[in-house]
Design a protein around this motif. Structure first.
Motif, PDB file in Angstrom:
ATOM      1  N   PHE A  38      -2.426 -13.228  15.283  1.00  0.00           N
ATOM      2  CA  PHE A  38      -3.387 -13.001  14.151  1.00  0.00           C
ATOM      3  C   PHE A  38      -2.703 -13.600  13.319  1.00  0.00           C
ATOM      4  O   PHE A  38      -1.283 -12.753  12.863  1.00  0.00           O
ATOM      5  CB  PHE A  38      -3.236 -11.571  13.822  1.00  0.00           C
ATOM      6  CG  PHE A  38      -4.224 -10.477  13.021  1.00  0.00           C
ATOM      7  CD1 PHE A  38      -5.290 -10.295  12.648  1.00  0.00           C
ATOM      8  CD2 PHE A  38      -3.372  -9.841  11.926  1.00  0.00           C
ATOM      9  CE1 PHE A  38      -6.017  -9.809  11.926  1.00  0.00           C
ATOM     10  CE2 PHE A  38      -3.560  -9.498  10.496  1.00  0.00           C
ATOM     11  CZ  PHE A  38      -5.417 -10.046  10.833  1.00  0.00           C
TER      12      PHE A  38
ATOM     13  N   ARG B 232       2.544  -5.027   9.023  1.00  0.00           N
ATOM     14  CA  ARG B 232       0.663  -5.471   8.448  1.00  0.00           C
ATOM     15  C   ARG B 232       0.113  -6.157  10.005  1.00  0.00           C
ATOM     16  O   ARG B 232      -1.500  -6.762  10.359  1.00  0.00           O
ATOM     17  CB  ARG B 232       0.379  -6.209   7.492  1.00  0.00           C
ATOM     18  CG  ARG B 232       1.499  -5.561   6.640  1.00  0.00           C
ATOM     19  CD  ARG B 232       0.587  -6.635   5.238  1.00  0.00           C
ATOM     20  NE  ARG B 232       0.929  -5.730   3.542  1.00  0.00           N
ATOM     21  CZ  ARG B 232       0.715  -6.428   3.239  1.00  0.00           C
ATOM     22  NH1 ARG B 232      -0.240  -7.367   2.543  1.00  0.00           N
ATOM     23  NH2 ARG B 232       1.976  -6.664   1.743  1.00  0.00           N
ATOM     24  N   GLY B 233       0.785  -6.813  10.783  1.00  0.00           N
ATOM     25  CA  GLY B 233       0.204  -7.349  11.873  1.00  0.00           C
ATOM     26  C   GLY B 233       0.182  -8.479  12.302  1.00  0.00           C
ATOM     27  O   GLY B 233      -0.801  -8.881  13.514  1.00  0.00           O
ATOM     28  N   TRP B 234       0.536  -9.619  10.842  1.00  0.00           N
ATOM     29  CA  TRP B 234       0.442 -10.945  11.124  1.00  0.00           C
ATOM     30  C   TRP B 234       1.778 -11.558  12.261  1.00  0.00           C
ATOM     31  O   TRP B 234       2.651 -10.818  12.369  1.00  0.00           O
ATOM     32  CB  TRP B 234       0.989 -11.535   9.839  1.00  0.00           C
ATOM     33  CG  TRP B 234      -0.029 -11.096   8.132  1.00  0.00           C
ATOM     34  CD1 TRP B 234      -1.301 -11.086   8.613  1.00  0.00           C
ATOM     35  CD2 TRP B 234       0.448 -11.255   7.000  1.00  0.00           C
ATOM     36  NE1 TRP B 234      -1.480 -10.530   7.095  1.00  0.00           N
ATOM     37  CE2 TRP B 234      -0.655 -10.944   6.562  1.00  0.00           C
ATOM     38  CE3 TRP B 234       1.989 -11.601   6.774  1.00  0.00           C
ATOM     39  CZ2 TRP B 234       0.111 -11.107   5.237  1.00  0.00           C
ATOM     40  CZ3 TRP B 234       2.134 -11.565   5.858  1.00  0.00           C
ATOM     41  CH2 TRP B 234       1.152 -10.929   4.753  1.00  0.00           C
ATOM     42  N   ALA B 235       1.021 -13.482  12.802  1.00  0.00           N
ATOM     43  CA  ALA B 235       2.278 -13.594  13.492  1.00  0.00           C
ATOM     44  C   ALA B 235       3.295 -13.601  12.612  1.00  0.00           C
ATOM     45  O   ALA B 235       2.839 -13.944  11.375  1.00  0.00           O
ATOM     46  CB  ALA B 235       0.890 -14.715  14.438  1.00  0.00           C
TER      47      ALA B 235
ATOM     48  N   THR C 142       0.687  -0.962  -0.042  1.00  0.00           N
ATOM     49  CA  THR C 142       0.545  -0.042   0.003  1.00  0.00           C
ATOM     50  C   THR C 142       1.003   1.064   0.360  1.00  0.00           C
ATOM     51  O   THR C 142       0.430   2.182   0.069  1.00  0.00           O
ATOM     52  CB  THR C 142      -0.553   0.201   0.827  1.00  0.00           C
ATOM     53  OG1 THR C 142      -0.448   0.111   2.595  1.00  0.00           O
ATOM     54  CG2 THR C 142      -1.699  -0.826   0.747  1.00  0.00           C
TER      55      THR C 142
ATOM     56  N   TRP D  17      -5.120  -1.127   7.832  1.00  0.00           N
ATOM     57  CA  TRP D  17      -5.226  -0.633   7.255  1.00  0.00           C
ATOM     58  C   TRP D  17      -5.407  -0.674   6.094  1.00  0.00           C
ATOM     59  O   TRP D  17      -5.503   0.867   5.778  1.00  0.00           O
ATOM     60  CB  TRP D  17      -3.936  -0.209   8.227  1.00  0.00           C
ATOM     61  CG  TRP D  17      -2.532  -0.278   7.742  1.00  0.00           C
ATOM     62  CD1 TRP D  17      -1.692  -1.393   8.019  1.00  0.00           C
ATOM     63  CD2 TRP D  17      -1.503  -0.229   6.426  1.00  0.00           C
ATOM     64  NE1 TRP D  17      -0.569  -1.730   7.929  1.00  0.00           N
ATOM     65  CE2 TRP D  17      -0.619  -0.937   6.545  1.00  0.00           C
ATOM     66  CE3 TRP D  17      -1.797   1.131   5.492  1.00  0.00           C
ATOM     67  CZ2 TRP D  17       0.348  -0.877   5.665  1.00  0.00           C
ATOM     68  CZ3 TRP D  17      -0.787   1.184   4.419  1.00  0.00           C
ATOM     69  CH2 TRP D  17       0.234  -0.271   4.846  1.00  0.00           C
TER      70      TRP D  17
ATOM     71  N   PRO E 252      -4.748  -7.325  15.378  1.00  0.00           N
ATOM     72  CA  PRO E 252      -3.481  -7.179  13.858  1.00  0.00           C
ATOM     73  C   PRO E 252      -2.556  -7.146  14.590  1.00  0.00           C
ATOM     74  O   PRO E 252      -2.920  -5.877  15.858  1.00  0.00           O
ATOM     75  CB  PRO E 252      -3.557  -6.802  13.142  1.00  0.00           C
ATOM     76  CG  PRO E 252      -5.646  -6.408  12.778  1.00  0.00           C
ATOM     77  CD  PRO E 252      -6.317  -6.775  14.262  1.00  0.00           C
ATOM     78  N   GLY E 253      -1.193  -7.156  14.885  1.00  0.00           N
ATOM     79  CA  GLY E 253      -0.351  -7.405  15.142  1.00  0.00           C
ATOM     80  C   GLY E 253       0.233  -8.024  17.156  1.00  0.00           C
ATOM     81  O   GLY E 253       1.005  -8.530  17.377  1.00  0.00           O
ATOM     82  N   SER E 254      -1.339  -8.528  17.302  1.00  0.00           N
ATOM     83  CA  SER E 254      -1.130  -9.218  18.818  1.00  0.00           C
ATOM     84  C   SER E 254      -0.774 -11.242  17.224  1.00  0.00           C
ATOM     85  O   SER E 254      -0.377 -11.062  16.678  1.00  0.00           O
ATOM     86  CB  SER E 254      -2.996  -9.808  18.725  1.00  0.00           C
ATOM     87  OG  SER E 254      -2.912 -11.486  18.158  1.00  0.00           O
ATOM     88  N   GLU E 255       0.771 -12.271  18.484  1.00  0.00           N
ATOM     89  CA  GLU E 255       1.240 -13.011  18.262  1.00  0.00           C
ATOM     90  C   GLU E 255      -0.267 -13.596  17.635  1.00  0.00           C
ATOM     91  O   GLU E 255       0.166 -15.015  16.957  1.00  0.00           O
ATOM     92  CB  GLU E 255       1.331 -14.099  19.679  1.00  0.00           C
ATOM     93  CG  GLU E 255       2.429 -14.217  19.592  1.00  0.00           C
ATOM     94  CD  GLU E 255       3.253 -14.643  20.691  1.00  0.00           C
ATOM     95  OE1 GLU E 255       2.591 -16.012  21.049  1.00  0.00           O
ATOM     96  OE2 GLU E 255       3.203 -13.806  21.351  1.00  0.00           O
TER      97      GLU E 255
END
Ligand code: NAP
Lengths: 350, 227
Positions: B196, A268-271, A121, B97, B191-194
């Motif tokens: 997700f 992006r917040g993926w594990a 993005t 986002w 999102p951001g957590s372990e």
């Protein structure tokens, strides 16, 4: 039934930064020149397409793929030159036409436009667009693009784009006009849109089993019929890595693909990718990793399953060395592709 | 609460369609809507989730015992709150986002997304689940109860009975569950957590949830709260 003689095989790179043997990274410029060298190698090996991605991030070297493709054009004869993909939503359709028409001239008709919404993005704020308009931007620009490639004067009333009154675009192309693909992630709406425009379709399968796309092909065919448009053989693009030795291939891919996915995931917040996930992807999912025989078997299965006309392997993820990348390309051209054709010509597909 | 026979899914995108497929396989009636006309999704539904009924949002809600919100988070206010009045609602949405734009424009930074969804749909009962596993994992990992390596989903909400009922529903859809009775705990899978994007078995999921405060993300959330 897959038509083996017409099958096409491509290579695509996103322009990842290349590493030296000692792990130190090359510069972006050095990485870009490496891609040109690889394009030349792929052409010599008879690979059908080379695709170069567009990214606007520090971990990738290419933001202007057509320039790189222009350089490849000048040292190759046969290979098609594609973008993988052109992020149309944040681009200007007139410029897109102009750049590809130029590449088409330079390469004597080998330019291939692959349009997508992109899975990154960064380009949106960079070129002054708001992500919230993601869908509308793509829809409007695709419509404008499809008028431009008719190569006739255009009158256009734009919302996100400039309005035009009976204006013409140059250069004109010498061949049959620009060949256009639409890259598709997993959204059913995108495949219907591609069918409605009558563009070719390339599925980006970057996670999970190819099997889940079987119903999508059905959707593509039905949509094309509904809009009275042609149905083209579908293409797929997926990540992979090939080495002479199976274990070596797996270890190089695990290290590099994981690093690449985790780095993107972080923003992006993926594990992070687990080994279980990776192994699942290489055994039955969307990573084509292993020695030539293993990779050939898996590509043949996917081609057969989805009745594909083209398979593109995405190479170079993470920070691989030039030697690893070049050897992979050699193995793809000299061992994997002939073997896939052989498997598919025979009766039994594993 | 009434027995769940018909599942209504708002959002006919990647997740909505996978959930429709799972619900059909589990024997439910399924109704599903997109943002446009019924006509616009008819071909997609008849091809990808044959057996599900494409409908308008209104048509989905009025005939369903359970509603699943599977639309981009930035769009939930396009659905009139009173449409979901009195309904049991699963929130499968995340702030993302790439489709939702800048977080501050979509969400109040002082609370979690599901709390804000609950605040908006204030006459509905919101339970958060299905949000933390990728859509193709949801599709590929769904398994019958008792099968080896079955994966688990986190189910959380403020209404005890609703959480239990949704957990039971999730079980019929192909997943074990870890339950919490606090909607705000939805943050543990954002999102951001372990968690997700992770597909874990029940004991592994339980373990991460139990030690949330010790994860990097948990520490960050704690620090933000403290500040
Ligand atoms: N992708 C995943 O792996 C994943 C996994 C778990 C949870 N989630 C969450 O699930 C939600 C949906 O994600 P997705 O990936 O499925 O997105 P998607 O493929 O873009 O689909 C979104 C769907 O919502 C529809 N929609 C938008 N506004 C609507 C409205 N007012 N009424 C009815 N339908 C409406 C869209 O219809 P139109 O196309 O007609 O606008 C589209 O069908 C997001 O909140 C996401 O964070 C995603």
């Amino acid at each position: 039934m897959v038509n083996v003689d017409k099958l096409q095989f491509g290579l695509e790179t996103f322009g990842d930064i290349v590493a030296k043997e000692d792990g130190e990274l090359l510069t972006a410029g050095q990485s870009i020149r490496q891609i040109v060298k690889e394009g030349e190698l792929a052409d010599k090996l008879g690979i059908d397409v080379i695709g170069v991605g567009e990214h606007h991030r520090p971990d990738y070297s290419v933001s202007s793929p057509e320039v790189v493709l222009g350089a490849i054009a000048s040292v190759t004869k046969q290979i098609k030159l594609a973008t993988a993909v052109t992020v149309l939503s944040s681009d200007n359709p007139v410029r897109v036409y102009e750049r590809f028409a130029t590449l088409e001239g330079l390469s004597q008709g080998r330019a291939q436009v692959m349009l997508g919404r992109g899975s990154f993005t960064e380009s949106f704020p960079l070129f002054g667009y708001d992500l919230i308009d993601y869908d509308d931007l793509f829809n409007e620009k695709l419509e404008m693009y499809s008028q431009l490639i008719k190569e006739k004067p255009i009158t256009w009333d734009g919302k996100f784009t400039q309005s035009l009154k009976d204006q013409d675009v140059y250069p004109k192309t010498d061949y049959d006009g620009l060949e256009t693909y639409i890259g598709i992630g997993g959204s059913p709406e995108s495949i219907i849109r591609a069918a409605r425009y009558g563009y070719k379709v390339i599925l980006a399968i970057i996670g999970g089993q190819a099997d889940r796309f079987v119903p999508y092909l059905d959707l593509y065919k039905k949509a094309a019929a509904q809009y009275n448009m042609p149905v083209y053989p579908v293409a797929v693009h997926s990540h992979g890595f090939i080495a002479d030795d199976e274990d070596e291939a797996v270890e190089v891919a695990w290290k590099n693909i994981k690093a690449n996915f985790d780095r993107i995931g972080l923003t992006r917040g993926w594990a992070p990718m687990s080994r279980e996930q990776f192994d699942g992807e290489t055994q039955s999912g969307s990573f084509y990793v292993g020695n030539p025989e293993h990779v050939a078997q898996r590509i043949a299965r996917t081609i057969n399953l989805l009745d594909l006309g083209r398979f593109d392997l995405v190479y170079g993820a993470g920070n691989q060395t030039a030697a690893q990348r070049e050897r992979m390309i050699e193995l793809y051209g000299t061992k994997v592709i002939p073997r896939v054709k052989e498997i598919l010509s025979g009766e039994a597909v594993a | 609460m009434s027995e769940i026979k018909t599942v209504g899914i708002i959002g006919a995108g990647k997740v909505g369609i996978v959930l429709a497929q799972l619900a059909l396989a589990a024997g439910y009636h399924v109704r599903i809507s997109g943002s446009g006309s019924v006509q616009k999704i008819a071909l997609t539904i008849s091809t990808l989730a044959p057996g599900a009924t494409p409908a308008t949002n209104q048509g989905v809600v009025s005939k369903s015992d359970l509603i699943i919100l599977a639309i981009p988070l930035s769009r939930y206010k396009n659905i009139p709150a009173k449409l979901l009045k009195g309904k049991l609602v699963i929130d499968a949405m995340n702030y993302w986002w790439e489709t939702d734009g800048i977080r501050e424009e979509v969400l109040d930074p002082s609370s979690t997304s599901s709390e804000q969804v609950q605040q908006y749909f204030n006459k509905s009962t919101i339970v958060k689940t299905f949000n933390h596993m990728g859509y193709h994992n949801l599709q590929e990992e769904a398994k019958a109860a008792g099968e080896a390596n079955r994966k688990a989903l986190f189910v959380t909400g403020d209404n005890h009975e609703a959480v239990d009922q949704v957990a039971q529903f999730v079980n019929t859809m192909g997943f074990d569950t870890v339950r919490h009775y606090r909607l705000a705990d939805g943050i543990m899978t954002e999102p951001g957590s372990e968690l997700f994007g992770a597909s874990l078995t029940q004991p592994d999921l339980q373990n991460v949830i139990d030690h949330f405060d010790e994860t990097e993300f948990g520490q960050k959330i704690k620090a933000e709260k403290g500040a």
